[in-house]
Design a protein around this motif. Structure first.
Motif: not given
Length: 785
Positions: A354-375
């Motif tokens: 599996d792999y994961l793309l995450d704009s919120d890498l540091n787990n902060e609650e951003d108003q703008d973010s993107f998260r994508w996963e696949s496996n």
């Protein structure tokens, strides 16, 4: 199915004249740790016949009653002689002592000295972990994948590239097995290191051709990696402290030696070392990998042994925007000896990548973010049987069934605090196969291995069935989607089936030479979608469907094998020709990510690969190693591309020269070096340009594909190892490894690309990109106690 059963019945009933013989069977293990030994030769002097242990150290040989002298041979373990009297079938286990320290030499392999001439295996390379650990390595760290790239017929698209290529095949066309479970991404840190912890690896075997019938699912090669089983004699610690990461392994027996286990850990610390030098904006950066490998075994009784092994690893990379990827495998195996002739191994495994793309890498609650996963995830059961009919015939048969679940991508985008989910439905498939094969010694000069495999593949719902207008589409262009039909759970969308015959022959020309020939057909039902220069962790696996046909390969190989100087030197020359069907290519500007109709952007074509491989190895003495040279071509033909003419594949390399040398002084020091030269890979460049509003727009007027080549690559690596008397507290043993990667500071090109000039947008320029462009020294401290 009926034809296959009839074939098996014929093979079993064609050897009925041996009822008066008796059998000798058992296990051969390493005396120092109790590990089952692979490929040990058992030679019967009186009858001039013999056999070898299988992948679990089990052997069986049928002989007339009598008293015999057995020679047990395995380089690195010397030769042992045993007297055995047989009046009835007998079970006898043996242990062999490691004599490498007494020989004071580096051992390149652990088999019969003339196995390359006498055995049926061709296009097969085995590299001992003892040898791999002696070779210079990137940043001082031993690596299985990098080591096999010095073998003939094996290459990569460039330094730092993920995976490896075998005889013109893509990285997805290699079946990489760790204790029989598939590993879908074999690299850490974008290809800098492999996922295999050297402290936990027991055996490495690469099969490039003449692939036996028990293997299936890929059309290029098999890399079969076997893990250690754990020391069943005493507790043992091994590990190393390096420039990039540290390793630690612990193994020991339990339940009074009936079982043993090994656990091995690795963790890189580039992020920790770099943190003091980063500015405040990059303090939250993450750049590391870790993996955990474990295996245990338990001997229930003399006829039953169970093994449980697992691998769990992950890479993390990024700053404000990052991604991570990882593999997980679990294998449960049961060895059962029915009688002195019939051996079974049943494997049940689970594998996930599996792999994961995450704009919120540091787990902060951003108003703008993107998260994508696949496996890609699969489960399998695989029973394999070996029936030792007599000294001249060993029958293998069995089957396998694999259940696949593909997650092409699920994404969640947050904008202004509002969340939106996008993604594609999962895809499901079942791949099954049954096989039967026989290894037959016809006479003293002719040996055969023949078999057949039938594979059945079913693409299933729940999901979408995409219908394309193939007749009205323009060759090389995107196809029109006519409909997308929703299919219910378990409903059949598409079914394929293929017969896969296998054949190998060894024709002895004398005591020290032979000719070998092989043919195999292979089918592959899953595909890796990637239109980048080299594969990346974000590439997508997809199943064959009603629009994507399975890949088929037919390969024939012919080789001459010769040993010299009392088997001190071995040499071989092999030529091969491989035809490939249903090879995936891509339309211009193809969209492969989160595309519900990605099949419309795919093209299908044919491939061919052919070449010659030259190999010379020195096996014994203080100075040993090998030299290999491969002359090869790899081409593709796709309707609508390159003016409908054959063109070089992206992985094509005409020349590939490798040298490996190891020198053991017999005292404290040993030295090694490796050198590689390879042709540049093909590339496509624009032939002209248009100027629009002062900006240059590159264009390929002749529509040619891969008509240029990037410059050739070459590199020299050196290492020196200093053996210490003890490790910690005056116990065990240790060593210092000093290595230099890229000794003469060669800046090898990974790729060449065209861009606009920064000062004048109306001009274009070619840029050479290199992954490693400087000398890289390293120091590693290894210990064992």
């Amino acid at each position: 199915m009926k034809k296959l059963l009839l074939l098996g019945f014929f093979c079993l009933t064609s050897f009925v004249g041996f009822s008066q013989n008796v059998s000798l069977s058992g296990y051969i293990r390493d005396a120092s740790n109790g590990e089952g030994m692979i490929g040990v030769s058992i030679y019967v002097q009186e009858l001039q016949t013999g056999t070898q242990t299988n992948a679990y150290g089990f052997y069986s040989i049928t002989l007339p009653p009598g008293t015999y002298t057995l020679n047990l041979t395995s380089i690195g373990y010397g030769q042992q002689t045993q007297k055995v009297s047989l009046s009835e079938s007998l079970t006898r286990d043996f242990e062999m002592n490691d004599e490498a320290s007494q020989l004071q030499e580096v051992v390149v392999k652990a088999e019969r000295e003339d196995a390359n001439v006498k055995s049926l295996e061709m296009s097969v390379n085995k590299v001992e972990m003892k040898t791999i650990k002696k070779m210079p390595a990137f940043m001082g760290e031993v690596d299985v994948i990098r080591s096999i790239q010095f073998l003939p017929g094996v290459s990569s698209v460039g330094e730092g590239a993920s995976g490896f290529n075998v005889r013109g095949g893509g990285i997805d066309q290699n079946l990489v097995l760790l204790d029989e479970a598939p590993v879908y991404n074999s690299s850490h840190l974008f290809g800098l290191f492999s996922v295999f912890n050297p402290d936990a690896v027991k055996d490495v075997k690469l099969i490039k051709g003449g692939i036996p019938a028990n293997y299936g699912g890929r059309v290029s090669s098999i890399l079969d990696v076997r893990m250690k089983e754990g020391n069943s004699k005493k507790p043992e610690f091994t590990g190393g402290l390096g420039t990039i990461f540290s390793r630690f392994a612990y193994e020991r027996p339990f339940l009074e030696g009936k079982g043993s286990f090994i656990v091995a850990l690795r963790r890189s610390y580039i992020d920790v070392l770099a943190k003091p030098f980063l500015n405040e904006d990059l303090k939250g950066s993450q750049f590391y990998f870790y993996d955990f490998t474990a295996k245990g075994n338990y001997k229930i009784n003399n006829n039953n042994t169970v093994f449980l092994s697992g691998y769990f690893g992950r890479d993390v990379f990024g700053a404000d925007f990052g991604f991570n990827w990882g593999n997980a495998t679990t294998s449960l195996r049961w060895n059962h000896v029915f009688n002195d002739k019939l051996f079974m191994n049943t494997t049940v495994f689970y594998s996930n990548y599996d792999y994961l793309l995450d704009s919120d890498l540091n787990n902060e609650e951003d108003q703008d973010s993107f998260r994508w996963e696949s496996n890609i995830e699969n489960y399998s059961i695989k029973p394999d049987f070996q029936y030792y009919i007599n000294p001249n015939n060993t029958l293998s048969f069995g089957g396998q069934s694999i259940y696949y679940r593909f997650n092409p991508g699920q994404a969640e985008a947050v904008s202004g605090g509002e969340s939106r989910s996008i993604g594609l439905p999962d895809k499901y498939a079942v791949e099954s196969g049954i096989y039967i094969g026989n290894e037959q010694k016809v006479n003293s000069r002719l040996s055969l291995q023949y078999g057949i495999r039938y594979s059945d593949y079913r693409y299933l719902g729940k999901g979408n069935k995409v219908l394309l207008n193939t007749e009205g589409s323009v060759a090389g262009e995107q196809k029109e989607v006519t409909d997308i039909i929703q299919v219910g759970q378990g409903e059949l969308i598409q079914q394929y089936g293929n017969w896969e015959p296998r054949f190998s022959a060894n024709i002895g020309l004398g005591r020290n030479s032979s000719i070998k020939v092989s043919y195999n057909r292979l089918a592959q039902y899953i595909h890796l979608l990637s239109n980048t220069t080299a594969s990346s962790p974000l590439d997508v696996w997809t199943p064959s469907s009603n629009n994507i046909k399975p890949q088929i390969s037919d390969q024939v190989a012919l080789g001459y094998f010769q040993n010299f100087d009392d088997n001190n030197y071995e040499a071989s020359v092999e030529v091969y020709y491989k035809e490939l069907q249903n090879q995936i290519d891509y339309t211009r500007n193809a969209n492969l990510l989160l595309n519900p109709a990605v099949e419309a952007d795919l093209l299908s074509g044919d491939g061919r690969a052919y070449g010659a491989e030259f190999y010379l190895k020195k096996n014994r003495g203080k100075f040993n190693g090998w030299i290999s040279y491969t002359l090869a071509r790899t081409e593709r033909l796709v309707d609508g591309l390159n003016n409908n003419e054959w063109f070089p594949a992206r992985i094509d390399k005409m020349h590939n020269l490798s040298l490996v040398s190891i020198f053991d002084t017999g005292k404290k020091w040993s030295f090694s070096g490796t050198f590689n030269f390879s042709s540049g890979t093909p590339a496509s460049f624009p032939t002209n340009k248009f100027i629009w509003q002062g900006i240059a727009l590159p264009h390929n007027y002749y529509d040619t594909r891969n008509s240029y080549r990037i410059p050739a690559s070459h590199r020299l690596d050196l290492s020196a190892t200093l053996q210490n008397k003890h490790a910690f507290f005056k116990k065990g043993e240790s060593e210092w490894v000093f290595s230099v990667y890229n000794v003469y500071n060669r800046r090898n090109p990974f790729s060449v690309y065209v861009r606009q000039n920064e000062d004048n947008f109306a001009q274009t320029e070619a840029v050479k990109y290199s992954v490693f462009a400087s000398i890289l020294p390293a120091v590693t401290y290894n210990f064992k106690f």
